[in-house]
Design an enzyme around this catalytic site. Structure first.
Site, mmCIF file in Angstrom:
data_model
loop_
_atom_site.group_PDB
_atom_site.id
_atom_site.type_symbol
_atom_site.label_atom_id
_atom_site.label_comp_id
_atom_site.label_asym_id
_atom_site.label_seq_id
_atom_site.Cartn_x
_atom_site.Cartn_y
_atom_site.Cartn_z
ATOM 1 N N GLY A 73 0.825 -1.204 0.000
ATOM 2 C CA GLY A 73 0.000 0.000 0.000
ATOM 3 C C GLY A 73 0.856 1.249 0.000
ATOM 4 O O GLY A 73 2.075 1.187 0.212
ATOM 5 N N ASP B 296 1.151 3.474 2.166
ATOM 6 C CA ASP B 296 1.757 3.751 3.469
ATOM 7 C C ASP B 296 2.616 2.597 3.967
ATOM 8 O O ASP B 296 2.991 2.558 5.139
ATOM 9 C CB ASP B 296 0.663 4.022 4.513
ATOM 10 C CG ASP B 296 0.007 5.368 4.274
ATOM 11 O OD1 ASP B 296 0.743 6.331 4.030
ATOM 12 O OD2 ASP B 296 -1.232 5.432 4.315
ATOM 13 N N SER B 297 2.898 1.655 3.087
ATOM 14 C CA SER B 297 3.586 0.439 3.533
ATOM 15 C C SER B 297 5.024 0.714 3.979
ATOM 16 O O SER B 297 5.830 1.275 3.231
ATOM 17 C CB SER B 297 3.591 -0.577 2.389
ATOM 18 O OG SER B 297 4.507 -1.607 2.653
ATOM 19 N N ASN B 298 5.322 0.290 5.211
ATOM 20 C CA ASN B 298 6.707 0.370 5.686
ATOM 21 C C ASN B 298 7.587 -0.594 4.896
ATOM 22 O O ASN B 298 8.763 -0.335 4.659
ATOM 23 C CB ASN B 298 6.775 -0.013 7.168
ATOM 24 C CG ASN B 298 5.917 0.888 8.028
ATOM 25 O OD1 ASN B 298 6.024 2.103 7.943
ATOM 26 N ND2 ASN B 298 5.045 0.311 8.841
ATOM 27 N N VAL C 220 7.411 -1.526 1.688
ATOM 28 C CA VAL C 220 7.881 -1.116 0.363
ATOM 29 C C VAL C 220 9.064 -0.142 0.479
ATOM 30 O O VAL C 220 10.017 -0.231 -0.297
ATOM 31 C CB VAL C 220 6.774 -0.544 -0.567
ATOM 32 C CG1 VAL C 220 5.696 -1.566 -0.856
ATOM 33 C CG2 VAL C 220 6.181 0.724 -0.060
#
Ligand code: PLP
Length: 324
Positions: A68, A70-72, A74
Site C-alpha cells: 500500500g 503507506d507500507s513500511n 515497500v
C-alpha cells in the site's frame, strides 16, 4: 541460505518497569525492533536480510514487490534493494501520491507501478505478472508478495526467536505480544520457538483471526521445513482480532495504550501496528512474564503527531523576551 546483513542486531531487550507498574502485571520486557537500525524498516529488515541474501545467491538483479501507499515494507524493500545493488519495482495499490514511505522508496531509486485500484488483494498477482514480464526481457527478478511474507522472509523472525531466547533471563518463559499484518513475522517467530515453552499472542490488524491464523500456521510449517527445524506447535499461538475501526485507524483504547507506552517507556507507537498490539497487551496481560515486541512503524507514528494527547501546535516560548 545466505543472509545479507542490513540491521543492527541483536536489538535490545529492555525491562519496562514503569509500564508494568501502571498495568499491575507480571515481569514485563520490550523487544526493540523499532531500533533495527536500517532506514526506518523496523521489523521488516529481518525478512529483507534473507530475501535479499536469497536474491543475490541466485544472481538476481531486480526485486519486485508491492504493498500500500503507506507500507513500511515497500520503503524498506527499496532501500534494501538499493544497498544490495538490485533494481526495485513496486506495485502499489490505492493512491500512490504524497506518502512518506513512497517518497523514501522513490528516493532509493525504486520504480512505482500504480495498481490503479484500491483492491490490495490484486497486488501479489500483479507482482508475479511483472516479475514474469521482466524475466522475458532477460532480467533476473525476485518476485516477493506483500510484506515479504514467504518462508524465506520468515526466516528472519525464526532467527529473531533464537536471538531473544538467548537474551531472556527470567526463570519462566514469557508470552510474546506482537502485531500481525501479513503474518510473516509471527510465522517465523513460531517456527523459531517450537523447541521452547514460550507463548505467542498476535494482534491481527488487517484480517479476521481465523483467516490469518491458518495462513500463519501454514507459513510457519514451510519455514520450519526450509530450515530443517522442529515443526511449529499450534498450541503456542493465539491470534486475537485487533482490527478495531479499520486498518490504520486506532480505537480510543488503542490510542490510550500507545499513549501509556509513550508516557512510561518513551517509545512512540504507530496507529496501524504498535498501538493495536499495545492495546491487546493492556487487555490480556496477567501476572506471568510478558514481552511486548515493538516493530517500528515510525513513519506513520509521526504523521498524526498533532493529534497526540497533550500536544499543541502552538509554539510556546519559555523566555520572557521571546528570544530563542
Ligand atoms: C511496523 C510494522 N509492524 C508490524 C508489521 C507486521 O508484520 P507482518 O506483516 O510480518 O505480520 C508490519 C508490516 O509491515 C510493520 O510495518
Amino acid at each position: 541460505m545466505t543472509r545479507f546483513p542490513l540491521g543492527v542486531l541483536p536489538t535490545p531487550l529492555v525491562r519496562a518497569d514503569r509500564l508494568r507498574a501502571v498495568l499491575g502485571c507480571g515481569p514485563l520486557w520490550t523487544k526493540r525492533d523499532d531500533l533495527t537500525g536500517f532506514g526506518v524498516a523496523g521489523n521488516k529488515v529481518r525478512a529483507l536480510e534473507h530475501l535479499l541474501g536469497d536474491a543475490l545467491a541466485r544472481g538476481g538483479d531486480v526485486l519486485v514487490t508491492g504493498g500500500g501507499p503507506d507500507s513500511n515494507f515497500v520503503a524498506a524493500a527499496a532501500q534494501a534493494a538499493r544497498v544490495a545493488g538490485l533494481d526495485c519495482e513496486l506495485v502499489v495499490w490505492g493512491d500512490p501520491h504524497g506518502t512518506t514511505n513512497l517518497a523514501l522508496a522513490t528516493a532509493a531509486g525504486a520504480r512505482i507501478h500504480p495498481l490503479g485500484s484500491a483492491d490490495r488483494g490484486r497486488v501479489d498477482g500483479e507482482v508475479e505478472r511483472l516479475g514474469a514480464e521482466l524475466a522475458r526481457q532477460g532480467r533476473r527478478p525476485l518476485a516477493v508478495p506483500r510484506g515479504g511474507s514467504t518462508p524465506m522472509g520468515a526466516l528472519g523472525f525464526a532467527c529473531a526467536a533464537a536471538e531473544v531466547v538467548d537474551q531472556w533471563s527470567e526463570p519462566a518463559a514469557p508470552t510474546v505480544v506482537l502485531p500481525v499484518g501479513s503474518g510473516g513475522s509471527v510465522a517465523g517467530l513460531l517456527a523459531g520457538l517450537a523447541g521452547t515453552d514460550w507463548q505467542v499472542l498476535g494482534a491481527s490488524v488487517s484480517r479476521p483471526p481465523e483467516e490469518i491464523t491458518a495462513k500463519v500456521l501454514g507459513l510457519a510449517h514451510e519455514t520450519a521445513a526450509l530450515r530443517g527445524s522442529t515443526p511449529p506447535r499450534p498450541e503456542q499461538l493465539t491470534i486475537v482480532d485487533a482490527r478495531g475501526p479499520g486498518f490504520g485507524v486506532a480505537s480510543p483504547a488503542d490510542r490510550a495504550a500507545a499513549d501509556l507506552v509513550l508516557r512510561t517507556e518513551g517509545v512512540l507507537l504507530d496507529d496501524t501496528y504498535g498501538a493495536k498490539a499495545a492495546a491487546v497487551a493492556v487487555e490480556h496481560l496477567g501476572t506471568d512474564p510478558a514481552l511486548l515486541w515493538f516493530t517500528g512503524g515510525l513513519v506513520s507514528a509521526l504523521s498524526p503527531v498533532s493529534e497526540l494527547p497533550g500536544h499543541s501546535t502552538e509554539v510556546r516560548s519559555h523566555t520572557t523576551d521571546g528570544a530563542p
